[in-house]
Design a protein around this motif. Sequence first.
Motif, short mmCIF file in Angstrom:
data_model
loop_
_atom_site.label_atom_id
_atom_site.label_comp_id
_atom_site.label_asym_id
_atom_site.label_seq_id
_atom_site.Cartn_x
_atom_site.Cartn_y
_atom_site.Cartn_z
N SER A 145 13.23 -0.29 4.59
CA SER A 145 13.26 0.90 5.44
C SER A 145 13.22 2.12 4.54
N ARG A 146 13.03 3.26 5.15
CA ARG A 146 13.00 4.50 4.38
C ARG A 146 13.58 5.64 5.19
N ASP A 147 14.10 6.61 4.48
CA ASP A 147 14.62 7.82 5.09
C ASP A 147 13.89 8.98 4.42
N ASN A 148 12.89 9.52 5.08
CA ASN A 148 12.08 10.56 4.46
C ASN A 148 12.85 11.87 4.27
N ALA A 149 13.89 12.06 5.05
CA ALA A 149 14.72 13.26 4.87
C ALA A 149 15.55 13.17 3.59
N LYS A 150 15.81 11.94 3.15
CA LYS A 150 16.62 11.74 1.94
C LYS A 150 15.79 11.28 0.75
N ASN A 151 14.47 11.19 0.94
CA ASN A 151 13.59 10.73 -0.14
C ASN A 151 14.05 9.39 -0.72
N THR A 152 14.41 8.49 0.15
CA THR A 152 14.99 7.22 -0.29
C THR A 152 14.38 6.06 0.47
N VAL A 153 14.13 4.98 -0.26
CA VAL A 153 13.69 3.73 0.35
C VAL A 153 14.78 2.69 0.09
N TYR A 154 14.96 1.80 1.07
CA TYR A 154 16.03 0.81 1.01
C TYR A 154 15.45 -0.60 1.10
N LEU A 155 16.21 -1.55 0.58
CA LEU A 155 15.90 -2.95 0.77
C LEU A 155 17.20 -3.67 1.13
N GLN A 156 17.31 -4.05 2.38
CA GLN A 156 18.46 -4.83 2.85
C GLN A 156 18.15 -6.30 2.61
N MET A 157 18.98 -6.96 1.83
CA MET A 157 18.74 -8.35 1.47
C MET A 157 19.87 -9.20 2.03
N ASP A 158 19.53 -10.09 2.94
CA ASP A 158 20.50 -10.98 3.57
C ASP A 158 20.17 -12.43 3.23
#
Length: 120
Positions: free
Chosen positions: A71-84
């Motif tokens: 996922s990404r948050d363009n307002a925070k300039n951040t991309v995430y990777l949730q690993m389960d």
Amino acid sequence: QVQLVESGGGLVQAGGSLRLSCGVSGLTFSTYPMAWFRQAPGKEREFVSRVSRSGGNTYYGDSVKDRFTISRDNAKNTVYLQMDSLKPDDTAVYYCAVGRLFSRDKYDYWGQGTQVTVSS
């Protein structure tokens, strides 16, 4: 100067979860697709996941499908990777990358990587 800084790696037991983050600076984040890759010792770099500029389209490598979520948050300039449901085979250094516009497999900027270790 473009910079990518990953965080969130660590040691986790099999079956556990981790969330990686990648903060990006030096470019207009929302205009670029983003991706995660990983590389285990003695192995080639492997595609993990990719997200479109808006976040509306996501793609996954077969080995992580249904377990990882990008996922990404363009307002925070951040991309995430949730690993389960992590497995020992997920042990690797994880890198985020900035995708080249109008290209599905070219990446122009890379982070320094964050280590993920999954114990059995």
